[in-house]
Design a protein around this motif. Structure first.
Motif, PDB file in Angstrom:
ATOM      1  N   SER A   1     -45.423  24.095  -4.987  1.00  0.00           N
ATOM      2  CA  SER A   1     -45.576  25.421  -5.110  1.00  0.00           C
ATOM      3  C   SER A   1     -46.439  26.173  -3.495  1.00  0.00           C
ATOM      4  O   SER A   1     -47.106  25.552  -3.007  1.00  0.00           O
ATOM      5  N   ILE A   2     -45.876  27.103  -3.261  1.00  0.00           N
ATOM      6  CA  ILE A   2     -46.481  27.920  -1.857  1.00  0.00           C
ATOM      7  C   ILE A   2     -47.182  29.039  -2.230  1.00  0.00           C
ATOM      8  O   ILE A   2     -46.159  29.893  -2.972  1.00  0.00           O
ATOM      9  N   THR A  55     -48.010  38.529   2.172  1.00  0.00           N
ATOM     10  CA  THR A  55     -48.148  37.437   1.253  1.00  0.00           C
ATOM     11  C   THR A  55     -46.620  36.644   1.387  1.00  0.00           C
ATOM     12  O   THR A  55     -45.538  37.089   1.877  1.00  0.00           O
ATOM     13  N   VAL A  56     -46.887  35.383   1.084  1.00  0.00           N
ATOM     14  CA  VAL A  56     -45.672  34.500   1.037  1.00  0.00           C
ATOM     15  C   VAL A  56     -45.955  33.733  -0.193  1.00  0.00           C
ATOM     16  O   VAL A  56     -47.082  33.213  -0.647  1.00  0.00           O
ATOM     17  N   THR A  57     -44.655  33.684  -1.006  1.00  0.00           N
ATOM     18  CA  THR A  57     -44.504  32.775  -2.107  1.00  0.00           C
ATOM     19  C   THR A  57     -43.438  31.834  -1.979  1.00  0.00           C
ATOM     20  O   THR A  57     -42.322  32.304  -1.366  1.00  0.00           O
ATOM     21  N   GLY A  58     -43.272  30.911  -2.808  1.00  0.00           N
ATOM     22  CA  GLY A  58     -42.017  29.903  -2.745  1.00  0.00           C
ATOM     23  C   GLY A  58     -42.345  28.635  -3.386  1.00  0.00           C
ATOM     24  O   GLY A  58     -43.397  28.287  -3.954  1.00  0.00           O
ATOM     25  N   TYR A  59     -41.550  27.701  -2.966  1.00  0.00           N
ATOM     26  CA  TYR A  59     -41.677  26.512  -3.769  1.00  0.00           C
ATOM     27  C   TYR A  59     -40.792  25.367  -2.518  1.00  0.00           C
ATOM     28  O   TYR A  59     -39.998  26.010  -1.845  1.00  0.00           O
ATOM     29  N   VAL A  60     -40.977  24.353  -2.830  1.00  0.00           N
ATOM     30  CA  VAL A  60     -40.415  23.230  -2.040  1.00  0.00           C
ATOM     31  C   VAL A  60     -39.947  21.914  -3.003  1.00  0.00           C
ATOM     32  O   VAL A  60     -40.643  21.819  -3.945  1.00  0.00           O
ATOM     33  N   THR A  65     -53.962  19.969  -3.783  1.00  0.00           N
ATOM     34  CA  THR A  65     -53.829  21.256  -2.992  1.00  0.00           C
ATOM     35  C   THR A  65     -54.374  21.027  -1.701  1.00  0.00           C
ATOM     36  O   THR A  65     -54.991  20.069  -1.612  1.00  0.00           O
ATOM     37  N   TRP A  66     -53.668  21.680  -0.878  1.00  0.00           N
ATOM     38  CA  TRP A  66     -54.127  21.789   0.562  1.00  0.00           C
ATOM     39  C   TRP A  66     -53.580  23.007   1.180  1.00  0.00           C
ATOM     40  O   TRP A  66     -52.856  23.784   0.855  1.00  0.00           O
ATOM     41  N   SER A  67     -53.804  23.095   2.595  1.00  0.00           N
ATOM     42  CA  SER A  67     -53.537  24.245   3.265  1.00  0.00           C
ATOM     43  C   SER A  67     -52.959  23.956   4.624  1.00  0.00           C
ATOM     44  O   SER A  67     -53.364  22.947   5.086  1.00  0.00           O
ATOM     45  N   SER A  68     -52.309  24.927   5.083  1.00  0.00           N
ATOM     46  CA  SER A  68     -51.905  24.877   6.280  1.00  0.00           C
ATOM     47  C   SER A  68     -51.907  26.400   7.276  1.00  0.00           C
ATOM     48  O   SER A  68     -51.321  27.155   6.486  1.00  0.00           O
ATOM     49  N   THR A  69     -52.014  26.279   8.336  1.00  0.00           N
ATOM     50  CA  THR A  69     -52.376  27.891   9.184  1.00  0.00           C
ATOM     51  C   THR A  69     -51.351  27.596  10.462  1.00  0.00           C
ATOM     52  O   THR A  69     -51.427  26.714  10.938  1.00  0.00           O
ATOM     53  N   THR A 109     -51.689  31.745   6.597  1.00  0.00           N
ATOM     54  CA  THR A 109     -52.318  30.702   6.068  1.00  0.00           C
ATOM     55  C   THR A 109     -51.650  30.401   4.577  1.00  0.00           C
ATOM     56  O   THR A 109     -51.427  31.224   3.837  1.00  0.00           O
ATOM     57  N   ALA A 110     -51.055  29.426   4.489  1.00  0.00           N
ATOM     58  CA  ALA A 110     -50.159  28.778   3.278  1.00  0.00           C
ATOM     59  C   ALA A 110     -51.207  27.695   2.340  1.00  0.00           C
ATOM     60  O   ALA A 110     -51.389  26.795   3.094  1.00  0.00           O
ATOM     61  N   TYR A 111     -50.928  28.068   1.108  1.00  0.00           N
ATOM     62  CA  TYR A 111     -51.558  26.790   0.150  1.00  0.00           C
ATOM     63  C   TYR A 111     -50.412  26.410  -0.672  1.00  0.00           C
ATOM     64  O   TYR A 111     -49.627  26.879  -1.119  1.00  0.00           O
ATOM     65  N   PHE A 112     -50.569  25.104  -0.671  1.00  0.00           N
ATOM     66  CA  PHE A 112     -49.488  24.324  -1.318  1.00  0.00           C
ATOM     67  C   PHE A 112     -50.370  23.751  -2.549  1.00  0.00           C
ATOM     68  O   PHE A 112     -51.383  23.004  -2.562  1.00  0.00           O
ATOM     69  N   SER A 113     -49.662  23.254  -3.610  1.00  0.00           N
ATOM     70  CA  SER A 113     -49.841  22.961  -4.814  1.00  0.00           C
ATOM     71  C   SER A 113     -48.651  21.910  -5.263  1.00  0.00           C
ATOM     72  O   SER A 113     -47.553  22.182  -5.283  1.00  0.00           O
ATOM     73  N   PHE A 114     -49.237  20.521  -5.529  1.00  0.00           N
ATOM     74  CA  PHE A 114     -48.170  19.524  -5.939  1.00  0.00           C
ATOM     75  C   PHE A 114     -48.398  19.891  -7.349  1.00  0.00           C
ATOM     76  O   PHE A 114     -48.937  19.491  -8.063  1.00  0.00           O
ATOM     77  N   ASP A 115     -47.087  20.535  -7.831  1.00  0.00           N
ATOM     78  CA  ASP A 115     -47.114  20.911  -9.294  1.00  0.00           C
ATOM     79  C   ASP A 115     -46.820  19.765 -10.330  1.00  0.00           C
ATOM     80  O   ASP A 115     -47.184  19.620 -11.215  1.00  0.00           O
ATOM     81  N   SER A 116     -45.748  19.033  -9.899  1.00  0.00           N
ATOM     82  CA  SER A 116     -45.268  17.949 -11.152  1.00  0.00           C
ATOM     83  C   SER A 116     -44.136  17.131 -10.366  1.00  0.00           C
ATOM     84  O   SER A 116     -43.617  17.284  -9.118  1.00  0.00           O
ATOM     85  N   LEU A 117     -43.807  16.158 -10.961  1.00  0.00           N
ATOM     86  CA  LEU A 117     -42.658  15.245 -10.664  1.00  0.00           C
ATOM     87  C   LEU A 117     -41.556  15.217 -11.836  1.00  0.00           C
ATOM     88  O   LEU A 117     -41.717  15.729 -12.823  1.00  0.00           O
TER      89      LEU A 117
END
Length: 171
Positions: free
Chosen positions: A95-96, A121-126, A55-59, A77-85
């Motif tokens: 996910s965001i 709020t912001v939600t989403g995925y990459v 997990t990490w964040s970006s502002t 401020t967005a929080y990211f999570s590397f969910d899976s491969l």
């Protein structure tokens, strides 16, 4: 909104660096409203290698106004999570989630005296194609709530709810 009308139907070419940050190449001295927003996008990915579960964040600062020339900004401020491969390991799913808060609740116009408070709020995925090294699909939804407080206390507070959905896909 004036900026939405100005951005409608526009195409923007931009470059995405390996960390997910963006830049808009010189377009003969012109910057479109959509290009101005894209050029401010912060790095999405960390600079060091990561594994699922990281997990990490970006502002970043985001303009808030009804025109291309913003009168105020907010902080996202967005929080990211590397969910899976994927099973093949070629695709990475991120996910965001995040919060948007207006930097100040200053006046809308210097003479009007009304103030605005905005949060959301912001939600989403990459989806990242690891073999090619680029983002292939990204969807985000911003849910915003603004309270406009008129200078005249006898007038009611105006509540504005806005949802912005964004979908970027590499073709």
């Amino acid at each position: 909104l004036a900026w939405a009308a100005a951005a409608a139907g526009q195409r923007v070419r931009f470059r995405v660096a390996t960390d997910g940050s963006t830049s808009v190449p010189d377009q003969k001295g012109r910057m479109t409203p959509a290009g101005a927003i894209v050029s401010q996008m912060p790095a999405t990915l960390p600079r060091k290698p990561i594994v699922p579960g990281a997990t990490w964040s970006s502002t970043m600062k985001v303009p808030l106004a009804s025109s291309v020339d913003p009168k105020g900004t907010s902080t996202l401020t967005a929080y990211f999570s590397f969910d899976s491969l994927s099973k093949s390991g070629e695709l990475a799913f991120l996910s965001i989630r995040g919060r948007l808060i207006r930097a100040d609740a200053g006046p809308l116009e210097p003479t009007a005296g009304s103030t605005v408070e905005t949060s959301g709020t912001v939600t989403g995925y990459v989806l990242i194609d690891r073999r090619r090294g680029w983002i292939t699909d990204a969807r985000t939804t911003f849910s915003l709530m603004s309270l406009v407080r008129p200078a005249d206390p006898r007038k009611p507070v105006i509540r504005v709810r806005m949802t912005i959905s964004q979908w970027m896909r590499a073709s």
